[in-house]
Write an enzyme that holds these catalytic residues in place. Structure first.
Site, short mmCIF file in Angstrom:
data_model
loop_
_atom_site.label_atom_id
_atom_site.label_comp_id
_atom_site.label_asym_id
_atom_site.label_seq_id
_atom_site.Cartn_x
_atom_site.Cartn_y
_atom_site.Cartn_z
CG MET A 70 -11.80 -2.92 5.17
SD MET A 70 -10.29 -2.36 4.32
CE MET A 70 -9.28 -1.72 5.64
CG ASP A 122 -6.24 -2.86 3.21
OD1 ASP A 122 -5.16 -2.57 3.76
OD2 ASP A 122 -6.89 -2.06 2.52
CG HIS A 140 -9.23 -0.03 -0.59
ND1 HIS A 140 -8.66 -0.18 0.66
CD2 HIS A 140 -10.57 -0.09 -0.39
CE1 HIS A 140 -9.62 -0.32 1.57
NE2 HIS A 140 -10.78 -0.26 0.96
CG MET A 153 -11.25 3.04 1.90
SD MET A 153 -9.74 3.05 2.89
CE MET A 153 -8.53 3.23 1.60
CB SER A 166 -0.90 0.00 1.23
OG SER A 166 -1.44 1.30 1.40
CG ASP A 205 -5.12 2.29 0.73
OD1 ASP A 205 -6.10 1.52 0.63
OD2 ASP A 205 -4.03 1.96 1.22
CG HIS A 236 -3.84 -1.65 -1.54
ND1 HIS A 236 -4.92 -2.43 -1.90
CD2 HIS A 236 -4.26 -0.86 -0.51
CE1 HIS A 236 -5.95 -2.13 -1.11
NE2 HIS A 236 -5.57 -1.18 -0.27
CG MET A 247 -8.37 7.04 2.37
SD MET A 247 -7.49 7.19 3.92
CE MET A 247 -6.71 5.58 4.01
C1 DX5 Z 1 -6.44 1.47 5.57
C2 DX5 Z 1 -5.96 1.21 4.15
C3 DX5 Z 1 -4.83 0.28 4.11
C4 DX5 Z 1 -3.57 0.75 4.79
C5 DX5 Z 1 -2.90 -0.44 5.37
O1 DX5 Z 1 -7.63 2.14 5.56
O2 DX5 Z 1 -7.02 0.66 3.38
O3 DX5 Z 1 -4.56 -0.17 2.79
O4 DX5 Z 1 -2.69 1.44 3.94
O5 DX5 Z 1 -1.87 -0.04 6.18
P1 DX5 Z 1 -1.08 -1.02 7.16
O6 DX5 Z 1 -0.57 -2.15 6.34
O7 DX5 Z 1 -0.02 -0.13 7.71
O8 DX5 Z 1 -2.06 -1.47 8.20
ZN ZN Z 2 -6.54 -0.33 1.43
#
Ligand code: DX5
Ligand code: ZN
Length: 223
Positions: free
Chosen positions: A138, A176, A67, A69, A9, A36, A34, A38
């Site tokens: 998750m 994740d 991903h 969010m 990620s 992310d 990955h 947000m």
């Molecule tokens: C959290 C994200 C993850 C995050 C994981 O909301 O979706 O992908 O980057 O981070 P680690 O591996 O540090 O828990």
């Molecule tokens: Zn993620």
């Protein structure tokens, strides 16, 4: 037999040296990246969006595992497809018409994933399981990197893998949140095969840490 895949990620990468960090994990053998996204609504934090994705797409031909969010992700599927996504995962909790949103992703020629928050029951996947390429479970509450793995999620992974096997489906299960050397065996043993790792990979010795996780993943190919 499904393959085990590491999906680092980039949320945990050094954004000042993003290209270098990506080269490190891809060079170490990670097959996915990955991404992310947000929006500050579905989750409290805001990460990055289209311009960042477009510029890293120029850097690598690695598989982009995006991903989302974000609330009402159906508003942005075509946009992220244009920015270079290979797979888009939406949260079941974020879209009113999950079946339609999955079709929208597939109509863009991409693989489709559905994510469930830790408290969302697996039943949310009833009637769409045959349609998706990947289920993202998750293993922390989404929004931030560096959180602790929620141990109750191991049973959830196992139940989903059993259900998929009974249905004759080889759907990928992605995990994740909180995945690192001390938790990765547990999720692989339970039936996950796509492992996201942010803080456990990026930082000092990024390539070596990615290789360590990849080595552990190679031990688990039993299902
Ligand atoms: C959290 C994200 C993850 C995050 C994981 O909301 O979706 O992908 O980057 O981070 P680690 O591996 O540090 O828990
Ligand atoms: Zn993620």
């Amino acid at each position: 037999m499904r393959k085990n895949i590491l999906s680092p990620s980039i949320l945990a990468a050094d954004f000042n040296h993003l290209g270098r960090d990506i080269q490190d994990v891809v060079g170490a053998g990670a097959e996915y990246l990955h991404v992310d996204v947000m929006d500050g609504m579905f989750v409290p934090s805001i990460s990055f969006g289209m311009p960042v994705m477009e510029s890293i797409r120029k850097e690598t031909d690695c598989f982009f595992d995006v991903h989302l969010m974000i609330e009402q992700p159906e508003r942005y599927i075509e946009t992220f497809a244009k920015c270079g996504a290979d797979l888009i995962t939406v949260h079941a909790e974020a879209t009113k018409h999950l079946h339609r949103t999955i079709q929208q992703i597939k109509n863009c020629g991409l693989k489709a994933g559905v994510a469930l928050n830790p408290a969302t029951p697996l039943d949310a996947l009833d009637y769409v399981l045959e349609e998706v390429d990947m289920v993202l479970l998750m293993t922390v509450n989404p929004g931030f990197g560096g959180q602790k793995y929620i141990p109750q999620m191991t049973g959830k992974i196992r139940t989903l893998r059993q259900k998929l096997l009974q249905m004759g489906l080889e759907t990928d299960i992605q995990v994740d949140g909180g995945i690192k050397e001390s938790t990765i065996r547990e999720v692989l043993e339970a039936g996950a095969n796509v492992c996201v790792a942010g803080s456990a990979v990026f930082g000092e010795h990024t390539a070596e840490k990615a290789k360590e996780l990849l080595n552990i993943m190679q031990e688990y190919t039993q299902w």
